[in-house]
Design an enzyme around this catalytic site. Structure first.
Site, short mmCIF file in Angstrom:
data_model
loop_
_atom_site.label_atom_id
_atom_site.label_comp_id
_atom_site.label_asym_id
_atom_site.label_seq_id
_atom_site.Cartn_x
_atom_site.Cartn_y
_atom_site.Cartn_z
N TYR A 1 -17.27 16.25 -14.82
CA TYR A 1 -17.75 14.88 -14.71
C TYR A 1 -18.75 14.78 -13.55
O TYR A 1 -18.50 15.31 -12.46
CB TYR A 1 -16.55 13.94 -14.50
CG TYR A 1 -16.96 12.53 -14.20
CD1 TYR A 1 -17.81 11.83 -15.06
CD2 TYR A 1 -16.52 11.88 -13.04
CE1 TYR A 1 -18.22 10.53 -14.77
CE2 TYR A 1 -16.91 10.58 -12.76
CZ TYR A 1 -17.76 9.91 -13.62
OH TYR A 1 -18.16 8.64 -13.34
N LYS B 1 -8.80 6.46 -18.78
CA LYS B 1 -9.19 6.97 -20.09
C LYS B 1 -7.99 6.97 -21.05
O LYS B 1 -7.45 5.91 -21.33
CB LYS B 1 -9.81 8.36 -19.90
CG LYS B 1 -10.86 8.41 -18.78
CD LYS B 1 -12.04 7.50 -19.07
CE LYS B 1 -13.21 7.55 -18.12
NZ LYS B 1 -13.03 7.37 -16.72
N ARG C 1 0.85 -1.20 0.00
CA ARG C 1 0.00 0.00 0.00
C ARG C 1 0.89 1.25 0.00
O ARG C 1 0.61 2.23 -0.66
CB ARG C 1 -0.95 0.00 1.21
CG ARG C 1 -1.62 1.35 1.44
CD ARG C 1 -2.87 1.28 2.32
NE ARG C 1 -2.76 0.41 3.47
CZ ARG C 1 -2.07 0.69 4.59
NH1 ARG C 1 -1.45 1.84 4.71
NH2 ARG C 1 -2.02 -0.18 5.58
N ASP D 1 -8.36 19.11 -14.18
CA ASP D 1 -8.61 17.73 -14.59
C ASP D 1 -8.25 17.65 -16.07
O ASP D 1 -8.94 18.20 -16.92
CB ASP D 1 -10.08 17.37 -14.34
CG ASP D 1 -10.38 15.90 -14.61
OD1 ASP D 1 -9.72 15.32 -15.50
OD2 ASP D 1 -11.26 15.33 -13.95
O1 P1T Z 1 -13.88 6.64 -13.48
P1 P1T Z 1 -12.69 7.16 -12.73
O2 P1T Z 1 -11.40 6.55 -13.15
O3 P1T Z 1 -12.89 7.12 -11.24
O4 P1T Z 1 -12.53 8.71 -13.13
C1 P1T Z 1 -13.44 9.72 -12.79
C2 P1T Z 1 -13.38 10.84 -13.78
C3 P1T Z 1 -12.69 11.98 -13.47
N1 P1T Z 1 -12.57 13.02 -14.35
C4 P1T Z 1 -13.15 12.96 -15.56
C5 P1T Z 1 -13.02 14.11 -16.49
C6 P1T Z 1 -13.85 11.82 -15.95
O5 P1T Z 1 -14.40 11.80 -17.17
C7 P1T Z 1 -13.98 10.73 -15.04
C8 P1T Z 1 -14.75 9.50 -15.39
N2 P1T Z 1 -15.61 9.66 -16.47
C9 P1T Z 1 -16.40 8.69 -17.01
C10 P1T Z 1 -16.47 7.44 -16.53
C11 P1T Z 1 -17.21 9.10 -18.17
O6 P1T Z 1 -17.72 8.25 -18.90
O7 P1T Z 1 -17.33 10.31 -18.37
#
Ligand code: P1T
Length: 380
Positions: free
Chosen positions: A104, A201, A52, A176
């Site tokens: 998001y 992503k 961790r 972000d």
């Molecule tokens: O899904 P995660 O890895 O926890 O990420 C969150 C997140 C944070 N910032 C942005 C700009 C994002 O688009 C996302 C996650 N977004 C999606 C799952 C979506 O389909 O838009």
């Protein structure tokens, strides 16, 4: 060699933090699938004690991400939301956040449903309106949280301007950078204090790993986040770190292809009779086109569009064959989704609510003609 700062982006993506493994010379960073490490004597370890706290696969990814964002520090987390939540642990009751008005849905949910319970206040602001942003900042403001391009409306926020407003107010400017990736946009160079990613992503790029990261410039902030990474423990596993690290190696070529394809698709949609509006910063008619041209190296792979009616939007989402109907984005395969009922359902009834006729595309790197034919048949 791997920490040479003079190397270009594409080279760093393949070499930063990724020296051949010393025992057998594996050129690919191993997946250190272990939860703990042998100690030679009490308190005498070889750099790692417990997984961790640290893992060499994770260290390699963190080193690579810091190099690609042009920052001294990066820390990885189990998801984008885990990264965001860990950063927000820095806040105290009474602190205030200025939040972009198109982010998001999960980010909004974190602030409205979790942080609100800790008495952290926030205001939703259109960060493309600099006067409104200046007015929203107050003495208690600790964070100006900006996404650009935004999810799902692809608004473009001027990072340098927002960073200057935040700095003057003594607040952190958090960007972000998920939609752009560091290949297209370098927020730290534009004055941001912290970059957050959902590495699920574009960084990973193959829809096979979930992860997140926080990139920072200030050593003190980094130390506090490093403590929280271990203390709160929302860390990624070594396999996911390996997959994101492998994804980074092709980030540049993938992003070039995403941008090319998305540009073609935005043009195609613009002239379709069932499409009322196309959101893509590469279109000269997009209000953020000029800012995007200056602060980005390309306009990205995300395209949103509003159809004439909600029924058409839902219909299109159900009829594409190559565009898979699925949440998420940034993978090599194209995805289609309905933000109002999927990724942004949690903002219904809030200032972030999106049109029910909105469709969002994550344009992959398939042949653009196949993608356009697929959309054409789905739109009918
Ligand atoms: O899904 P995660 O890895 O926890 O990420 C969150 C997140 C944070 N910032 C942005 C700009 C994002 O688009 C996302 C996650 N977004 C999606 C799952 C979506 O389909 O838009």
């Amino acid at each position: 060699m791997s920490d040479r700062e003079d190397l270009r982006f594409e080279t760093k993506a393949i070499h930063a933090g990724q020296e051949p493994e010393p025992t057998y010379g594996a050129v690919s960073v191993p997946i250190y699938q272990t939860s703990t490490y042998l100690q030679d004597a009490v308190g005498k370890h070889r750099g790692y004690e417990y997984a961790r706290t640290g893992n060499p696969t994770r260290t390699a990814l963190e080193t690579a991400l810091a190099a690609l964002e042009g920052a001294p520090h990066a820390l990885c987390f189990a998801s984008g939301m885990a990264a965001e939540a860990t950063f927000l642990y820095l806040l105290r009751p009474g602190d205030h956040v200025v939040l972009g008005d198109d982010v998001y849905g999960g980010t909004y949910r974190l602030l409205s449903k979790v942080l609100a319970g800790w008495n952290v206040e926030f205001d939703v602001v259109d960060l493309t309106d600099l006067d409104a942003t200046r007015k929203a900042v107050r003495e208690e403001t600790r964070v100006v949280w900006c996404e650009t391009p935004t999810n799902p409306l692809l608004k473009i926020v001027d990072i340098a301007e927002i960073a200057a407003i935040a700095r003057e107010a003594g607040a952190w400017c958090v960007v972000d950078n998920t939609f752009a990736s560091p290949y297209l946009q370098q927020p730290i160079a534009l004055g941001a204090d912290v970059v957050v990613h959902s590495s699920t992503k574009y960084l990973g790029g193959h829809s096979d790993a979930v992860g997140g990261c926080l990139v920072t410039t200030d050593p003190e902030v980094h130390e506090r986040l490093l403590f929280l990474q271990n203390a709160a423990g929302a860390v990624p596993g070594p396999m996911d770190c390996f997959l994101v690290l492998r994804g980074l190696k092709t980030l540049a070529v993938r992003m070039d292809a995403h941008c090319r394809n998305a540009g073609r698709i935005a043009e195609f949609l613009k002239s379709h009779e069932k499409v009322r509006k196309v959101y893509y910063p590469g279109l000269p008619s997009h209000p953020g086109h000029e800012t995007a041209s200056q602060q980005m190296m390309g306009f990205g792979g995300m395209v949103s569009f509003e159809t004439v009616t909600e029924a058409i939007a839902l219909d299109v989402c159900g009829r594409t064959k190559l565009f898979f109907l699925a949440e998420s984005l940034g993978g090599v395969e194209s995805l289609i989704e309905h933000p109002g009922r999927m990724t942004h359902m949690s903002v219904a009834g809030s200032p972030l609510e999106v049109s029910p006729a909105l469709v969002r595309l994550s344009v992959g790197i398939e042949h653009p003609d196949d993608l356009m034919e697929d959309l054409a048949q789905a739109l009918g």
